[in-house]
Design a protein around this motif. Structure first.
Motif, PDB file in Angstrom:
ATOM      1  N   LEU A 139      63.281  10.997  31.207  1.00 28.75           N
ATOM      2  CA  LEU A 139      64.096   9.362  30.987  1.00 28.75           C
ATOM      3  C   LEU A 139      63.446   8.546  29.317  1.00 28.75           C
ATOM      4  O   LEU A 139      62.084   8.518  29.271  1.00 28.75           O
ATOM      5  CB  LEU A 139      63.361   9.212  32.366  1.00 28.75           C
ATOM      6  CG  LEU A 139      63.481   7.008  32.032  1.00 28.75           C
ATOM      7  CD1 LEU A 139      64.768   6.418  33.068  1.00 28.75           C
ATOM      8  CD2 LEU A 139      62.373   7.327  33.406  1.00 28.75           C
ATOM      9  N   GLY A 140      65.086   8.597  28.537  1.00 29.59           N
ATOM     10  CA  GLY A 140      64.226   8.330  27.320  1.00 29.59           C
ATOM     11  C   GLY A 140      64.381   9.410  26.659  1.00 29.59           C
ATOM     12  O   GLY A 140      63.914   9.889  26.764  1.00 29.59           O
ATOM     13  N   PHE A 141      64.930   8.594  25.850  1.00 29.47           N
ATOM     14  CA  PHE A 141      65.813  10.369  24.571  1.00 29.47           C
ATOM     15  C   PHE A 141      65.637   9.405  23.540  1.00 29.47           C
ATOM     16  O   PHE A 141      66.613   9.268  22.510  1.00 29.47           O
ATOM     17  CB  PHE A 141      67.216  10.331  25.233  1.00 29.47           C
ATOM     18  CG  PHE A 141      67.550  11.703  25.124  1.00 29.47           C
ATOM     19  CD1 PHE A 141      67.645  12.661  25.796  1.00 29.47           C
ATOM     20  CD2 PHE A 141      68.767  11.861  24.348  1.00 29.47           C
ATOM     21  CE1 PHE A 141      67.572  13.729  26.422  1.00 29.47           C
ATOM     22  CE2 PHE A 141      68.560  13.412  24.741  1.00 29.47           C
ATOM     23  CZ  PHE A 141      69.021  14.240  25.019  1.00 29.47           C
ATOM     24  N   GLY A 142      65.090   9.444  22.642  1.00 28.04           N
ATOM     25  CA  GLY A 142      64.588   9.071  21.118  1.00 28.04           C
ATOM     26  C   GLY A 142      63.278  10.433  20.425  1.00 28.04           C
ATOM     27  O   GLY A 142      64.356  11.545  21.110  1.00 28.04           O
ATOM     28  N   TYR A 143      63.014  10.697  19.687  1.00 26.61           N
ATOM     29  CA  TYR A 143      62.565  11.162  19.091  1.00 26.61           C
ATOM     30  C   TYR A 143      61.773  12.306  19.424  1.00 26.61           C
ATOM     31  O   TYR A 143      61.475  13.692  19.182  1.00 26.61           O
ATOM     32  CB  TYR A 143      61.480  10.386  18.049  1.00 26.61           C
ATOM     33  CG  TYR A 143      61.108  11.417  16.774  1.00 26.61           C
ATOM     34  CD1 TYR A 143      61.779  11.885  16.322  1.00 26.61           C
ATOM     35  CD2 TYR A 143      59.694  11.852  16.763  1.00 26.61           C
ATOM     36  CE1 TYR A 143      61.408  12.762  14.723  1.00 26.61           C
ATOM     37  CE2 TYR A 143      58.803  12.883  16.036  1.00 26.61           C
ATOM     38  CZ  TYR A 143      59.645  13.057  15.105  1.00 26.61           C
ATOM     39  OH  TYR A 143      58.825  14.282  14.281  1.00 26.61           O
ATOM     40  N   LEU A 144      60.784  11.851  20.509  1.00 27.12           N
ATOM     41  CA  LEU A 144      59.791  12.675  21.190  1.00 27.12           C
ATOM     42  C   LEU A 144      60.848  13.193  22.718  1.00 27.12           C
ATOM     43  O   LEU A 144      60.566  14.482  23.415  1.00 27.12           O
ATOM     44  CB  LEU A 144      58.742  12.084  22.006  1.00 27.12           C
ATOM     45  CG  LEU A 144      57.928  11.922  20.961  1.00 27.12           C
ATOM     46  CD1 LEU A 144      56.710  11.034  20.953  1.00 27.12           C
ATOM     47  CD2 LEU A 144      57.575  13.308  19.997  1.00 27.12           C
ATOM     48  N   GLY A 145      62.314  12.946  23.260  1.00 23.27           N
ATOM     49  CA  GLY A 145      62.615  13.020  24.010  1.00 23.27           C
ATOM     50  C   GLY A 145      63.526  13.703  24.012  1.00 23.27           C
ATOM     51  O   GLY A 145      63.876  14.782  24.918  1.00 23.27           O
ATOM     52  N   LYS A 146      64.783  13.728  22.853  1.00 24.27           N
ATOM     53  CA  LYS A 146      64.951  14.760  22.117  1.00 24.27           C
ATOM     54  C   LYS A 146      65.013  15.831  22.245  1.00 24.27           C
ATOM     55  O   LYS A 146      65.340  17.100  22.666  1.00 24.27           O
ATOM     56  CB  LYS A 146      66.020  13.794  21.670  1.00 24.27           C
ATOM     57  CG  LYS A 146      67.816  14.382  21.419  1.00 24.27           C
ATOM     58  CD  LYS A 146      68.625  14.059  20.136  1.00 24.27           C
ATOM     59  CE  LYS A 146      68.331  12.597  19.782  1.00 24.27           C
ATOM     60  NZ  LYS A 146      68.442  12.124  18.637  1.00 24.27           N
ATOM     61  N   PHE A 147      63.818  15.835  20.953  1.00 23.45           N
ATOM     62  CA  PHE A 147      63.165  17.411  20.975  1.00 23.45           C
ATOM     63  C   PHE A 147      62.575  17.776  22.223  1.00 23.45           C
ATOM     64  O   PHE A 147      63.205  19.046  22.751  1.00 23.45           O
ATOM     65  CB  PHE A 147      62.208  16.995  20.385  1.00 23.45           C
ATOM     66  CG  PHE A 147      61.446  18.115  19.860  1.00 23.45           C
ATOM     67  CD1 PHE A 147      61.528  18.688  18.945  1.00 23.45           C
ATOM     68  CD2 PHE A 147      59.892  18.630  20.491  1.00 23.45           C
ATOM     69  CE1 PHE A 147      61.024  20.303  18.242  1.00 23.45           C
ATOM     70  CE2 PHE A 147      58.937  19.594  19.994  1.00 23.45           C
ATOM     71  CZ  PHE A 147      59.820  20.700  19.229  1.00 23.45           C
ATOM     72  N   ILE A 148      61.940  17.437  23.340  1.00 26.25           N
ATOM     73  CA  ILE A 148      61.816  18.361  24.685  1.00 26.25           C
ATOM     74  C   ILE A 148      63.237  18.491  25.346  1.00 26.25           C
ATOM     75  O   ILE A 148      62.688  19.530  26.102  1.00 26.25           O
ATOM     76  CB  ILE A 148      60.233  16.994  25.174  1.00 26.25           C
ATOM     77  CG1 ILE A 148      59.418  17.638  24.290  1.00 26.25           C
ATOM     78  CG2 ILE A 148      59.948  17.298  26.990  1.00 26.25           C
ATOM     79  CD1 ILE A 148      58.539  16.244  24.933  1.00 26.25           C
ATOM     80  N   ALA A 149      63.991  17.897  25.683  1.00 25.41           N
ATOM     81  CA  ALA A 149      64.800  18.172  25.907  1.00 25.41           C
ATOM     82  C   ALA A 149      65.687  19.562  25.678  1.00 25.41           C
ATOM     83  O   ALA A 149      65.647  20.832  26.343  1.00 25.41           O
ATOM     84  CB  ALA A 149      66.338  17.207  26.084  1.00 25.41           C
ATOM     85  N   ASN A 150      65.804  19.491  24.151  1.00 17.62           N
ATOM     86  CA  ASN A 150      66.318  20.628  23.962  1.00 17.62           C
ATOM     87  C   ASN A 150      64.863  21.772  23.632  1.00 17.62           C
ATOM     88  O   ASN A 150      65.830  22.830  24.047  1.00 17.62           O
ATOM     89  CB  ASN A 150      66.640  21.056  21.844  1.00 17.62           C
ATOM     90  CG  ASN A 150      67.791  19.402  22.313  1.00 17.62           C
ATOM     91  OD1 ASN A 150      68.649  19.637  22.780  1.00 17.62           O
ATOM     92  ND2 ASN A 150      67.480  18.682  20.986  1.00 17.62           N
ATOM     93  N   LYS A 151      63.743  21.860  23.698  1.00 15.50           N
ATOM     94  CA  LYS A 151      63.512  23.362  23.713  1.00 15.50           C
ATOM     95  C   LYS A 151      63.360  23.258  25.715  1.00 15.50           C
ATOM     96  O   LYS A 151      63.209  24.729  25.398  1.00 15.50           O
ATOM     97  CB  LYS A 151      61.363  22.198  23.515  1.00 15.50           C
ATOM     98  CG  LYS A 151      61.231  22.836  22.160  1.00 15.50           C
ATOM     99  CD  LYS A 151      62.363  23.945  20.995  1.00 15.50           C
ATOM    100  CE  LYS A 151      61.466  23.543  19.994  1.00 15.50           C
ATOM    101  NZ  LYS A 151      61.660  24.909  18.492  1.00 15.50           N
ATOM    102  N   LEU A 152      62.982  22.375  26.073  1.00 14.52           N
ATOM    103  CA  LEU A 152      62.843  22.869  27.485  1.00 14.52           C
ATOM    104  C   LEU A 152      64.133  23.737  27.762  1.00 14.52           C
ATOM    105  O   LEU A 152      64.982  24.551  28.807  1.00 14.52           O
ATOM    106  CB  LEU A 152      62.918  22.177  28.866  1.00 14.52           C
ATOM    107  CG  LEU A 152      61.424  21.296  28.205  1.00 14.52           C
ATOM    108  CD1 LEU A 152      61.044  20.047  30.182  1.00 14.52           C
ATOM    109  CD2 LEU A 152      60.711  22.455  28.747  1.00 14.52           C
ATOM    110  N   LYS A 153      65.263  22.931  27.107  1.00 14.95           N
ATOM    111  CA  LYS A 153      66.799  23.895  27.995  1.00 14.95           C
ATOM    112  C   LYS A 153      66.768  25.225  27.200  1.00 14.95           C
ATOM    113  O   LYS A 153      67.742  25.982  27.620  1.00 14.95           O
ATOM    114  CB  LYS A 153      68.183  22.300  26.881  1.00 14.95           C
ATOM    115  CG  LYS A 153      69.397  23.516  26.846  1.00 14.95           C
ATOM    116  CD  LYS A 153      70.216  22.228  26.437  1.00 14.95           C
ATOM    117  CE  LYS A 153      71.576  22.492  26.174  1.00 14.95           C
ATOM    118  NZ  LYS A 153      72.502  23.202  27.478  1.00 14.95           N
TER     119      LYS A 153
END
Ligand code: OXD
Length: 309
Positions: A139-153
């Motif tokens: 929830l919140g897809f900015g500088y940190l959110g996007k990074f975390i999303a891709n790493k968890l993926k």
């Protein structure tokens, strides 16, 4: 250039030392010194009081010593001084570790074993969900959110994201927007809140939001405490035995000693440490931006001031 440094950090001395080393040919002041505030060109700050800020009449840039800028935008005298916030891969990496640790503790039921150990109990094996079967909603897809999303993926988790503004860029991650928050919450086994503090996000995580989450789920809040209605969370937790929360940020920090959140068995509390500001890499980042300002004579905020983040 005259620089003012002010930070309410435990390691503020270390920061000051690092900045002084980098900005060798400039003067760095703190509020402990006698200074003419109207001669300050650059402010490098975290939680600067408004009565000081309003006297910085010749300020050219204000650096936020963190990813968030609410501490600047909330200053009543703030108008339009360019703001630069820290965008640092070390911060991304620390945030990822924190979020992943909370997911794994929940997913692997580690707290159950800790409780067992405290009573010398050898617990039976507990079934754990595989990464591919766990949907993590960012929830919140900015500088940190996007990074975390891709790493968890890349670890095989099923990832979905929620964004405030519609992105023109294609994303390999399914994105949800305002009108589809309900679906986003219904799908998520874990909701990782990385939202900034704005008028729109205030108390967004309230009774209705929590009721839309799965009965058995985990809420991780590493964004801002203002997004969470703590009373609604406590009530929700009383009524839902399999609902867990991991909170790093709070409406009032430090969290008051008498807060009911401390004693709740299903809530993990950490003291706003998910992504601390790294001294050396932040100093280097600030200096690089400062050099660009010296060369170009101007600087563009890396913050959408109208949006509040
Ligand atoms: C930040 C924070 O904004 O640590 O960087 O909260």
């Amino acid at each position: 250039m005259n620089i003012l440094f002010h930070a309410s950090f435990a390691n503020q001395d270390e920061f000051l030392k690092s900045l002084k080393k980098k900005f060798l040919h400039h003067k760095i002041f703190t509020l402990n010194q006698k200074i003419s505030l109207d001669k300050i060109d650059i402010a490098i700050v975290w939680n600067l009081p408004n009565e000081i800020f309003k006297k910085l009449r010749n300020l050219k840039i204000i650096f936020s010593l963190g990813a968030g800028v609410d501490h600047i935008l909330n200053l009543s005298s703030y108008k339009n001084t360019p703001i630069i916030r820290i965008q640092d891969p070390n911060m991304q990496s620390r945030m990822l570790n924190h979020v992943l640790s909370q997911i794994l503790i929940y997913q692997l039921k580690i707290n159950e074993y800790i409780k067992g150990q405290q009573k010398n109990i050898w617990l039976d094996e507990r079934y754990t969900v595989l990464n591919k079967d766990l949907t993590i909603g960012i929830l919140g897809f900015g500088y940190l959110g996007k990074f975390i999303a891709n790493k968890l993926k890349s670890l095989d988790y099923n990832i979905i994201g929620y964004k405030n503004t519609v992105s023109p860029r294609k994303s390999s991650i399914s994105l949800y927007y305002k009108e589809s928050l309900k679906t986003f919450l219904k799908l998520s086994d874990v909701v990782v809140c990385m939202l900034p503090a704005t008028i729109e996000t205030r108390d967004l995580i309230n009774k209705s939001f929590l009721n839309q989450m799965k009965k058995q789920s985990l809420l991780i809040n590493v964004g801002r405490g203002s997004s969470l209605n703590e009373i609604d969370l406590l009530k929700h937790s009383e009524q839902n035995k399999y609902f867990f929360a991991s909170l790093d940020v709070f409406k009032t920090e430090p969290l008051p000693k008498n807060s009911k959140l401390w004693k709740n068995q299903n809530i993990t509390i950490t003291p706003h440490v998910a992504a601390i500001t790294d001294v050396d890499s932040s100093t280097n980042y600030i200096y690089r931006k400062f050099e660009q300002f010296i060369i170009n004579g101007k600087i563009k905020s890396n913050v959408k001031i109208k949006n509040g983040y």
